[in-house]
Design an enzyme around this catalytic site. Structure first.
Site, PDB file in Angstrom:
ATOM      1  N   VAL A 474       0.833  -1.182  -0.056  1.00  0.00           N
ATOM      2  CA  VAL A 474      -0.073   0.049  -0.102  1.00  0.00           C
ATOM      3  C   VAL A 474       0.867   1.439   0.092  1.00  0.00           C
ATOM      4  O   VAL A 474       0.447   2.154  -0.652  1.00  0.00           O
ATOM      5  CB  VAL A 474      -0.952   0.185   1.312  1.00  0.00           C
ATOM      6  CG1 VAL A 474      -1.720   1.185   1.308  1.00  0.00           C
ATOM      7  CG2 VAL A 474      -1.850  -1.265   1.107  1.00  0.00           C
ATOM      8  N   ALA A 502       9.279   5.753   6.342  1.00  0.00           N
ATOM      9  CA  ALA A 502      10.058   4.942   7.474  1.00  0.00           C
ATOM     10  C   ALA A 502       9.621   3.446   7.189  1.00  0.00           C
ATOM     11  O   ALA A 502       8.245   3.247   6.601  1.00  0.00           O
ATOM     12  CB  ALA A 502       9.587   5.175   8.985  1.00  0.00           C
ATOM     13  N   LYS A 583      -6.217  -0.994  10.935  1.00  0.00           N
ATOM     14  CA  LYS A 583      -7.346  -0.880  11.641  1.00  0.00           C
ATOM     15  C   LYS A 583      -7.112  -1.096  13.364  1.00  0.00           C
ATOM     16  O   LYS A 583      -7.982  -1.283  14.173  1.00  0.00           O
ATOM     17  CB  LYS A 583      -8.426  -2.140  11.439  1.00  0.00           C
ATOM     18  CG  LYS A 583      -8.837  -1.914   9.847  1.00  0.00           C
ATOM     19  CD  LYS A 583      -9.568  -2.999   9.524  1.00  0.00           C
ATOM     20  CE  LYS A 583      -8.751  -4.036   8.953  1.00  0.00           C
ATOM     21  NZ  LYS A 583      -7.956  -3.862   7.665  1.00  0.00           N
ATOM     22  N   VAL A 613     -12.509   0.654   6.555  1.00  0.00           N
ATOM     23  CA  VAL A 613     -13.750  -0.188   6.165  1.00  0.00           C
ATOM     24  C   VAL A 613     -13.835   0.119   4.594  1.00  0.00           C
ATOM     25  O   VAL A 613     -14.125   1.229   4.346  1.00  0.00           O
ATOM     26  CB  VAL A 613     -14.958   0.061   6.988  1.00  0.00           C
ATOM     27  CG1 VAL A 613     -16.287  -0.587   6.677  1.00  0.00           C
ATOM     28  CG2 VAL A 613     -14.829  -0.080   8.469  1.00  0.00           C
ATOM     29  N   ALA A 615     -11.895  -0.069   2.174  1.00  0.00           N
ATOM     30  CA  ALA A 615     -10.927   0.307   1.197  1.00  0.00           C
ATOM     31  C   ALA A 615     -11.411   1.784   0.746  1.00  0.00           C
ATOM     32  O   ALA A 615     -11.145   2.848   1.219  1.00  0.00           O
ATOM     33  CB  ALA A 615     -10.472  -0.648  -0.077  1.00  0.00           C
ATOM     34  N   ASP A 682     -10.602 -10.036  10.353  1.00  0.00           N
ATOM     35  CA  ASP A 682     -10.286  -8.660   9.675  1.00  0.00           C
ATOM     36  C   ASP A 682     -11.879  -8.270   9.403  1.00  0.00           C
ATOM     37  O   ASP A 682     -11.865  -6.914   9.631  1.00  0.00           O
ATOM     38  CB  ASP A 682      -9.835  -9.061   8.286  1.00  0.00           C
ATOM     39  CG  ASP A 682      -9.646  -7.740   7.412  1.00  0.00           C
ATOM     40  OD1 ASP A 682      -8.894  -6.741   7.927  1.00  0.00           O
ATOM     41  OD2 ASP A 682     -10.511  -7.530   6.419  1.00  0.00           O
ATOM     42  N   LYS A 686     -13.454  -4.490  11.107  1.00  0.00           N
ATOM     43  CA  LYS A 686     -14.381  -3.698  10.191  1.00  0.00           C
ATOM     44  C   LYS A 686     -15.584  -3.288  10.971  1.00  0.00           C
ATOM     45  O   LYS A 686     -16.310  -2.510  10.972  1.00  0.00           O
ATOM     46  CB  LYS A 686     -14.320  -4.015   8.813  1.00  0.00           C
ATOM     47  CG  LYS A 686     -13.049  -3.904   8.154  1.00  0.00           C
ATOM     48  CD  LYS A 686     -13.161  -4.785   6.558  1.00  0.00           C
ATOM     49  CE  LYS A 686     -11.636  -4.402   6.088  1.00  0.00           C
ATOM     50  NZ  LYS A 686     -11.880  -4.916   4.867  1.00  0.00           N
ATOM     51  N   GLY A 801      -6.975  -4.529  -2.955  1.00  0.00           N
ATOM     52  CA  GLY A 801      -6.075  -4.233  -3.991  1.00  0.00           C
ATOM     53  C   GLY A 801      -5.400  -3.163  -3.501  1.00  0.00           C
ATOM     54  O   GLY A 801      -5.829  -2.127  -2.878  1.00  0.00           O
TER      55      GLY A 801
END
Length: 823
Positions: A474, A502, A583, A613, A615, A682, A686, A801
């Site tokens: 990401v 970082a 999250k 939540v 993306a 996961d 959310k 993605g």
């Protein structure tokens, strides 16, 4: 006649003297000129140092150093094409040096240099400049005249910071200099007291000398030549995009010079304003620059013309119950300062009459305090006054402009800007002319205040100063998107720079901003060389922000690290916006969840997590606006995992579960370890975030999670081992999918909120259900609320993605622009 003054930087070396002569000759072709000169750059400091170190054994050494400095200029002039009468210059310098040696030896015998002798010593640099110009400009074709300030420039008795008597100076000048020469030269900085002693007009007082001479000769213009293009709307050394002001009124120039503008001496404007003489500021190093014209004409198209700062100040507070209603307290305070010859820079008084506050230069603060303690000794003993309080290391930031007069909103915009820069206002002052507003602040925050005020008053740019933690899938996609959009953002007035990147090894900073197209090279080089590379911490990033005076810092956490998520409050407290797809913070304890929001509210900073939540889907923002408008959640259902959406969509097509999971992993839909997705946690996280946004004070353990994989399936071991064993559950999912299809249903992994309870499980949904058609990595959220019923609000779109998630993070970054409204 035009009066032209050249500062020390314009006379720094032989080449600069040559340029000055070219300017003088060109100007003298148009009209007679009177030249006022400062000492060559560095000479006055050298002379002043001589008066401080009066040991007889060091005087000869200092004079030799002075001789060497001057000989260097003479040697440079000898090597230029312009004829230079070195003999004349050396004779004049030798005569000055003999006097200089005599004064210094006398002061050394006293072990003290009286002010009137100090004045004689430090003004020899200006006489040196006159001698050099004589040696350059006197030729067979022309002879330049020399104005001796001792003959006419009368001042008061202050030896080192004298004030000129304009009326007497003008009268004496007409008596001594009735004839006009094409070129005349005068040493600046020098005056003479009524008792006949040499005085100086204060450091950098040659501007003042030029103004006085302009009055004496009725000059058509006074030109000040220096090493900058003119007066800027802010200090260009601190504000890179400060712009040149082509015109200022006398009043605006006076305010700016008083409150710290370095181009003009504060005393300069008075004489030329009184006699309506235009003043032009020009640059010796850039002859083509238009410069700044100071005159009667006022251009009020802009409400605020410039912003300035004055540093090294101390505020003194005189307060106590004995102040109220006591006649004469203010006059006694200010009489003390007058007796000590201390200038008051700013005065402020509370409406309750309990306190009078004023600023003085820090060098005068101790004397001011001692004088006040002596004057109010009885009041202090009887506790009618509180102890005299001093606050040091302060600055004054001032907005200046004729157009501010009676304009609403200027003060509000100033204080809003200071709040944006997290600057505390200690005192405020505004005169009745409304030409300036001044605030007293901590000096360490002065540059921050200038940058934000300049941005909000003079620039259409919004700055966003980004620090990205995590440069994996990401983070890398985000950096690529930022690089791709830079040109477009600049056209929109958005200056977005990545100052730090970082990872688990540490953080790399670049004070000019990291090139996003080459960040990997810069990062790897820093790692190899250990250059500007240190472990990530709140203090490390905070120190960099303070050193670079960044005004809108944004921390972007693209990791899944729990430890970093626990530091968000610390970053918010230090003035950072925090943006994250991580999250962990929002699914930590309810107490920490509330603490984050309290910190953001207290510090006026943003905590943004739209990608927690859905993306890139606008889930969080939509919910927050609905609930702020008074809506209440009735029921929620949603497919909240893009990876599970893809896997269960593949089951609809007859693809085996293990194969679908493998494809999802290869496409980057799942986490590096697919067990993180298949555990259901996961989705549970959310769903917890959704519930908390709806106001439910729940913990993660309150979410009922039905696992995707059968209870008897072994999920231990490495990722590769797990993936190889995954085919063991293919038949299990074939049976479940077939059973659902026989009923006209499809399997979906659904998160639900019903009657205040949250659960996550595999469900078989019918064809009329909003989640029936969800596949290929889509997310879908069905929200039934008081406003949206019986037909629910449905949000649908890709929820997996790196590019989609990075785009959502990028959108959050752009929301940190400081909102402002033009007045």
């Amino acid at each position: 006649m035009r009066v032209i003054k050249f500062g020390g930087s314009s006379l720094a070396n032989g080449q600069r003297f040559n340029t000055v002569c070219d300017i003088i000759e060109a100007k003298s072709q148009q009209a007679p000129v009177a030249i006022v000169v400062s000492a060559p750059q560095g000479v006055t400091n050298h002379l002043l140092a001589m008066t401080e170190y009066l040991h007889s054994d060091s005087i000869e050494q200092q004079l030799e150093q002075y001789q060497h400095l001057v000989n260097g200029i003479f040697d440079q002039l000898d090597n230029l094409p312009r004829p230079f009468n070195r003999h004349h210059a050396e004779q004049a310098f030798a005569s000055q040096s003999q006097k200089l040696k005599r004064w210094l030896n006398g002061a050394a015998m006293l072990d003290y240099c009286p002010d009137h002798i100090r004045a004689q010593i430090i003004c020899t640099g200006e006489r040196l400049s006159v001698a050099i110009l004589e040696a350059l400009l006197n030729t067979d074709q022309q002879t330049i005249a020399v104005f001796e300030p001792e003959l006419f420039l009368r001042t008061n008795e202050s030896s080192l910071d004298a004030v000129a008597d304009l009326v007497l100076a003008r009268q004496l000048f007409s008596e001594h200099y009735s004839e006009r020469h094409r070129i005349s030269v005068m040493p600046g900085f020098i005056g003479v007291s009524p008792s006949g002693k040499t005085t100086t007009l204060g450091r950098n007082g040659s501007d003042y000398s030029a103004a006085v001479l302009s009055v004496c000769v009725n000059a058509q213009c006074c030109e000040i030549w220096t090493d900058v293009d003119g007066v800027y709307n802010a200090d260009p050394r601190l504000i890179k995009d400060a712009s040149l002001l082509e015109h200022l009124s006398y009043q605006e120039a006076m305010e700016l010079s008083y409150f710290g503008a370095k181009v003009l001496h504060p005393k300069t404007i008075g004489p030329i304003a009184q006699h309506h003489i235009p003043c032009l500021i020009k640059n010796t190093l850039n002859l083509a620059a238009k410069g700044t014209l100071i005159s009667d004409t006022s251009q009020v198209t802009k409400q605020v013309k410039a912003i300035s700062n004055l540093d090294e100040l101390t505020m003194i507070n005189v307060s106590g119950p004995g102040m109220k209603g006591m006649v004469g307290m203010a006059s006694r305070i200010f009489a003390c300062m007058s007796n000590e010859n201390i200038s008051l820079v700013l005065i402020s008084q509370s409406s309750s009459e309990y306190c009078i506050s004023f600023c003085v230069y820090s060098r005068d603060a101790y004397r001011a305090q001692q004088s006040l303690q002596t004057e109010f000794e009885l009041e202090l003993l009887n506790q009618l006054l509180d102890p005299i309080d001093m606050q040091s290391n302060l600055s004054i930031v001032s907005l200046v402009g004729d157009g501010m007069h009676h304009q609403r909103g200027v003060a509000g915009k100033l204080f809003s800007s200071l709040a944006q820069a997290r600057v505390n206002v200690i005192a405020i002052a505004q005169d009745s002319s409304e030409r300036s507003i001044s605030v007293v602040i901590e000096q360490r925050k002065s540059t921050d205040a200038l940058k934000v005020c300049h941005q909000n008053f003079f620039s259409k740019r919004h700055t966003i100063d980004v620090f990205i933690v995590g440069c994996g899938v990401v983070g890398s996609a985000l950096l690529t998107q930022i690089g791709r959009q830079q040109a477009s953002l600049k056209k929109q007035g958005i200056d977005l720079k990545v100052y730090g990147i970082a990872n688990s090894k540490g953080v790399v900073f670049n004070r000019d901003g990291i090139c996003t197209s080459e960040w990997q090279t810069e990062f790897s080089q820093a790692v190899d060389l250990k250059k500007e590379f240190s472990p990530l911490s709140v203090s490390v990033v905070k120190d960099f922000v303070r050193e670079q005076h960044l005004i809108n810092p944004v921390l972007v956490d693209c990791t899944s690290d729990s430890a970093l998520s626990r530091q968000y409050v610390d970053y918010l407290d230090e003035g950072f916006h925090v943006i994250t797809p991580n999250k962990k913070a929002n699914t930590d304890s309810w107490q920490y969840y509330r603490q984050l929001r309290d910190a953001a509210r207290k510090t006026n900073r943003l905590f943004l997590y739209e990608t927690n939540v859905g993306a890139g889907l606008p889930v969080i923002d939509t919910l927050q606006k609905l609930f702020q408008a008074g809506d209440k959640l009735v029921q929620f259902e949603g497919v909240l995992s893009g990876s599970l959406s893809y896997i269960f969509g593949q089951l609809d097509q007859g693809v085996k579960f293990s194969k679908a999971t493998q494809i999802a992993k290869q496409n980057g839909f799942t986490e590096p370890d697919p067990r993180d997705d298949l555990s259901g946690m996961d989705v549970a996280r959310k769903l917890l975030i959704m519930a908390r946004e709806a106001g439910m004070a729940l913990e993660l353990e309150h979410i009922k999670v039905a696992p995707i994989l059968p209870d008897n399936f072994d999920t231990s071991g490495s990722v590769d081992d797990f993936m190889q064993r995954l085919s063991e559950v293919d038949d299990y999912f074939v049976d479940k999918a077939s059973s659902a299809q026989q009923q006209g249903k499809r399997l979906r992994y659904v998160g639900k909120i019903v009657n205040g309870e949250c659960q996550v499980s595999i469900e078989a949904v019918t064809s009329d259900h909003p989640l029936y058609a969800i596949k290929d990595g889509e997310n879908a959220l069905s929200i039934l609320s008081h406003y949206y019923q019986p037909i629910p609000l449905v949000l649908r779109g890709y929820g997996a993605g790196a590019d989609v998630t990075a785009a959502g993070v990028f959108s959050d970054i752009l929301r940190t622009q400081a909102w402002k409204q033009d007045i």
